[in-house]
Design a protein around this motif. Structure first.
Motif, PDB file in Angstrom:
ATOM      1  N   LYS A  88      13.722 -40.931 -25.865  1.00 30.37           N
ATOM      2  CA  LYS A  88      12.547 -40.134 -25.837  1.00 30.37           C
ATOM      3  C   LYS A  88      12.045 -40.023 -27.713  1.00 30.37           C
ATOM      4  CE  LYS A  88      11.543 -38.716 -22.028  1.00 30.37           C
ATOM      5  NZ  LYS A  88      11.159 -40.023 -20.668  1.00 30.37           N
ATOM      6  N   LEU A  89      12.765 -40.311 -28.473  1.00 33.56           N
ATOM      7  CA  LEU A  89      12.998 -40.127 -29.805  1.00 33.56           C
ATOM      8  C   LEU A  89      11.430 -39.653 -30.802  1.00 33.56           C
ATOM      9  CD1 LEU A  89      16.111 -41.508 -31.792  1.00 33.56           C
ATOM     10  CD2 LEU A  89      15.362 -39.315 -32.273  1.00 33.56           C
ATOM     11  N   GLN A  90      10.497 -41.034 -29.986  1.00 34.01           N
ATOM     12  CA  GLN A  90       9.448 -40.568 -30.161  1.00 34.01           C
ATOM     13  C   GLN A  90       8.619 -40.019 -30.086  1.00 34.01           C
ATOM     14  OE1 GLN A  90       8.498 -42.988 -33.519  1.00 34.01           O
ATOM     15  NE2 GLN A  90       6.769 -41.601 -33.409  1.00 34.01           N
ATOM     16  N   GLU A  91       7.966 -39.768 -28.960  1.00 30.63           N
ATOM     17  CA  GLU A  91       7.856 -38.094 -28.063  1.00 30.63           C
ATOM     18  C   GLU A  91       8.424 -37.178 -28.641  1.00 30.63           C
ATOM     19  OE1 GLU A  91       7.071 -39.088 -23.509  1.00 30.63           O
ATOM     20  OE2 GLU A  91       8.334 -40.798 -23.812  1.00 30.63           O
TER      21      GLU A  91
ATOM     22  N   TRP B 253       9.432 -20.407 -28.775  1.00 29.53           N
ATOM     23  CA  TRP B 253      10.037 -21.226 -27.796  1.00 29.53           C
ATOM     24  C   TRP B 253       8.655 -22.152 -26.974  1.00 29.53           C
ATOM     25  CZ3 TRP B 253      14.355 -19.189 -25.838  1.00 29.53           C
ATOM     26  CH2 TRP B 253      14.985 -18.872 -26.386  1.00 29.53           C
ATOM     27  N   GLU B 254       7.704 -22.457 -26.997  1.00 26.16           N
ATOM     28  CA  GLU B 254       6.817 -23.708 -26.441  1.00 26.16           C
ATOM     29  C   GLU B 254       7.261 -24.515 -27.451  1.00 26.16           C
ATOM     30  OE1 GLU B 254       2.764 -23.143 -28.472  1.00 26.16           O
ATOM     31  OE2 GLU B 254       2.241 -25.066 -27.660  1.00 26.16           O
ATOM     32  N   ILE B 255       7.461 -25.027 -28.272  1.00 29.07           N
ATOM     33  CA  ILE B 255       8.175 -26.373 -28.253  1.00 29.07           C
ATOM     34  C   ILE B 255       9.502 -26.767 -28.091  1.00 29.07           C
ATOM     35  CG2 ILE B 255       9.158 -27.289 -30.502  1.00 29.07           C
ATOM     36  CD1 ILE B 255       7.431 -26.379 -32.672  1.00 29.07           C
TER      37      ILE B 255
ATOM     38  N   LYS C  41      12.994 -29.373 -24.411  1.00 31.25           N
ATOM     39  CA  LYS C  41      13.719 -29.550 -22.784  1.00 31.25           C
ATOM     40  C   LYS C  41      13.128 -30.895 -21.824  1.00 31.25           C
ATOM     41  CE  LYS C  41      15.532 -26.271 -20.994  1.00 31.25           C
ATOM     42  NZ  LYS C  41      16.908 -26.571 -20.391  1.00 31.25           N
ATOM     43  N   ALA C  42      11.741 -31.005 -21.604  1.00 29.13           N
ATOM     44  CA  ALA C  42      10.758 -30.965 -20.901  1.00 29.13           C
ATOM     45  C   ALA C  42      11.158 -32.858 -20.980  1.00 29.13           C
ATOM     46  CB  ALA C  42       9.673 -31.243 -20.586  1.00 29.13           C
ATOM     47  N   LEU C  43      11.693 -32.976 -22.401  1.00 25.96           N
ATOM     48  CA  LEU C  43      11.383 -34.909 -22.797  1.00 25.96           C
ATOM     49  C   LEU C  43      13.293 -35.157 -22.696  1.00 25.96           C
ATOM     50  CD1 LEU C  43       9.071 -34.534 -25.522  1.00 25.96           C
ATOM     51  CD2 LEU C  43       8.405 -36.280 -23.949  1.00 25.96           C
ATOM     52  N   GLY C  44      13.786 -33.822 -21.887  1.00 27.68           N
ATOM     53  CA  GLY C  44      15.529 -34.716 -22.056  1.00 27.68           C
ATOM     54  C   GLY C  44      16.495 -33.826 -23.230  1.00 27.68           C
ATOM     55  N   ALA C  45      16.010 -32.773 -24.426  1.00 28.86           N
ATOM     56  CA  ALA C  45      17.239 -32.558 -25.246  1.00 28.86           C
ATOM     57  C   ALA C  45      17.561 -32.072 -24.375  1.00 28.86           C
ATOM     58  CB  ALA C  45      15.590 -32.010 -26.141  1.00 28.86           C
ATOM     59  N   GLN C  46      18.837 -32.040 -25.061  1.00 31.01           N
ATOM     60  CA  GLN C  46      20.332 -31.052 -24.921  1.00 31.01           C
ATOM     61  C   GLN C  46      20.567 -30.259 -26.007  1.00 31.01           C
ATOM     62  OE1 GLN C  46      22.839 -33.236 -22.358  1.00 31.01           O
ATOM     63  NE2 GLN C  46      20.614 -34.293 -20.616  1.00 31.01           N
ATOM     64  N   GLY C  47      21.959 -29.575 -25.355  1.00 32.75           N
ATOM     65  CA  GLY C  47      22.753 -28.794 -26.513  1.00 32.75           C
ATOM     66  C   GLY C  47      21.717 -28.522 -27.297  1.00 32.75           C
ATOM     67  N   ILE C  48      20.482 -27.292 -27.685  1.00 33.50           N
ATOM     68  CA  ILE C  48      20.232 -27.198 -28.388  1.00 33.50           C
ATOM     69  C   ILE C  48      20.853 -26.358 -29.291  1.00 33.50           C
ATOM     70  CG2 ILE C  48      17.209 -27.608 -29.847  1.00 33.50           C
ATOM     71  CD1 ILE C  48      16.606 -27.538 -26.511  1.00 33.50           C
TER      72      ILE C  48
END
Ligand SMILES: Nc1ncnc2c1ncn2[C@@H]1O[C@H](COP(=O)(O)OP(=O)(O)OP(=O)(O)O)[C@@H](O)[C@H]1O
Ligand SMILES: O=P(O)(O)OC[C@H]1O[C@H](OP(=O)(O)OP(=O)(O)O)[C@H](O)[C@@H]1O
Ligand SMILES: [Mg+2]
Length: 283
Positions: free
Chosen positions: A222-225, A259-261, A266-273
């Motif tokens: 998902k990196l590109q997105e 917050w928007e970003i 999160k929707a793109l699967g990012a975790q442990g932010i």
């Protein structure tokens, strides 16, 4: 040694001292002396009433100063605005009783206006061809109409709550103001060098304001997105994680769109932010 004039107490004091401290200039304010030398930088700080700061700079008694732009313009002293500091934001406005039917500036013809800023007001009225009587008072300007001292006021407005509690309404914004760093026009090359170093530090502090350093784990596919939704200062840093298929992404985000970003990430699967404040940023 560069001498800087700052407000001794009041609205500008805390933010001014915080700025100098964030620029790693150590000043002891505990002794309550009028003039204090920084322990780790060639500046000395002169604590004054804000009214006296522009004149102190123009006369060369201090080299630079931090003052509200409103006060600087009102005093009309010979000094230059070197840097806009972005705190103590307010405006100078004309206000009248909330029940008045206001249809334009001509309302002020023949009226009496109370203010602590007669210079700015006179200039504004002259530019607009309005004949009004200016009544100078140094404080509690907002109560003047209520006690029959004036028909209108010209004063500082920020949230507008002082106007509301005095049954007034803002009808014209005459100038916007913020804290500014002002300077003596003819500084020596030695003092100019110290000022440049101070400005470099202030800019680094200001650039970091409202910015966060953000780290997250992201699925590699998902990196590109993810990169596309990141408006960082430059392109983000990407490092592979020990776990196959995952990457670590580091970037800088602005508080405003934060917050928007984060939601999109999160929707793109990012975790442990992880979100970390930034102290200084040199662009
Ligand atoms: N409500 C406010 N919100 C934001 N900024 C303000 C507000 N009131 C004043 N300021 C800004 O802060 C500056 C200093 O305000 P302050 O009330 O401390 O002045 P003062 O009473 O004249 O202080 P001094 O005792 O130094 O003469 C103003 O000139 C203006 O630029
Ligand atoms: O629009 P607002 O958010 O109400 O702010 C405006 C008020 O703030 C300042 O006064 P301050 O609070 O410093 O009080 P003082 O000048 O009476 O000490 C200024 O002189 C206005 O009266
Ligand atoms: Mg003052």
């Amino acid at each position: 040694m560069l001498r800087i004039a700052v407000q001794s107490k009041g609205r500008l004091f805390d933010d001014t001292m915080a700025l100098l401290s964030e620029a790693d200039i150590k000043i002891s304010t505990s002794k309550r002396t009028l003039l204090t030398q920084a322990s780790n930088f060639p500046v000395e700080v002169l604590f004054l009433r804000d009214d006296d700061i522009p004149q102190t700079i123009a006369s060369g008694v201090a080299d630079i100063g931090i003052v509200g732009e409103n006060e600087f313009v009102e005093r009309n002293e010979k000094a230059d605005i070197i840097y806009r500091l972005g705190f103590s934001k307010c405006r100078l406005s004309l206000a009248i009783h909330k029940e008045e039917n206001y249809q334009g500036l001509s309302w002020f013809n023949g009226k009496k206006i109370a203010t602590s800023y007669p210079g700015i007001l006179r200039n504004f009225l002259e530019r607009n061809g309005i004949q009004a009587d200016i009544h100078v008072i140094t404080g509690s300007v907002e109560i003047a109409p209520g006690i029959g001292l004036a028909d209108a006021i010209f004063d500082i407005v920020s949230s507008g709550s002082t106007l509301i509690s005095n049954n007034l309404k803002e009808v014209e914004v005459v100038m916007k103001s913020e804290a500014v760093l002002i300077g003596y026009p003819g500084l020596s090359p030695e003092k100019k060098t110290i000022l440049d170093e101070l400005l470099f530090r202030i800019e680094a502090v200001k650039a970091a304001e409202d910015k966060k350093y953000v780290l997250m784990n992201a699925p590699t596919d998902k990196l590109q997105e993810i990169i596309e939704v990141l408006p960082g200062v430059k392109s983000p840093t990407i490092m592979p994680l020990a776990t196959e298929g995952w990457s670590s992404v580091h970037t800088v985000l602005d508080q405003k769109c934060f917050w928007e970003i984060i939601g999109k990430l999160k929707a793109l699967g990012a975790q442990g932010i992880l979100v970390i404040p930034i102290e200084k940023m040199i662009l």
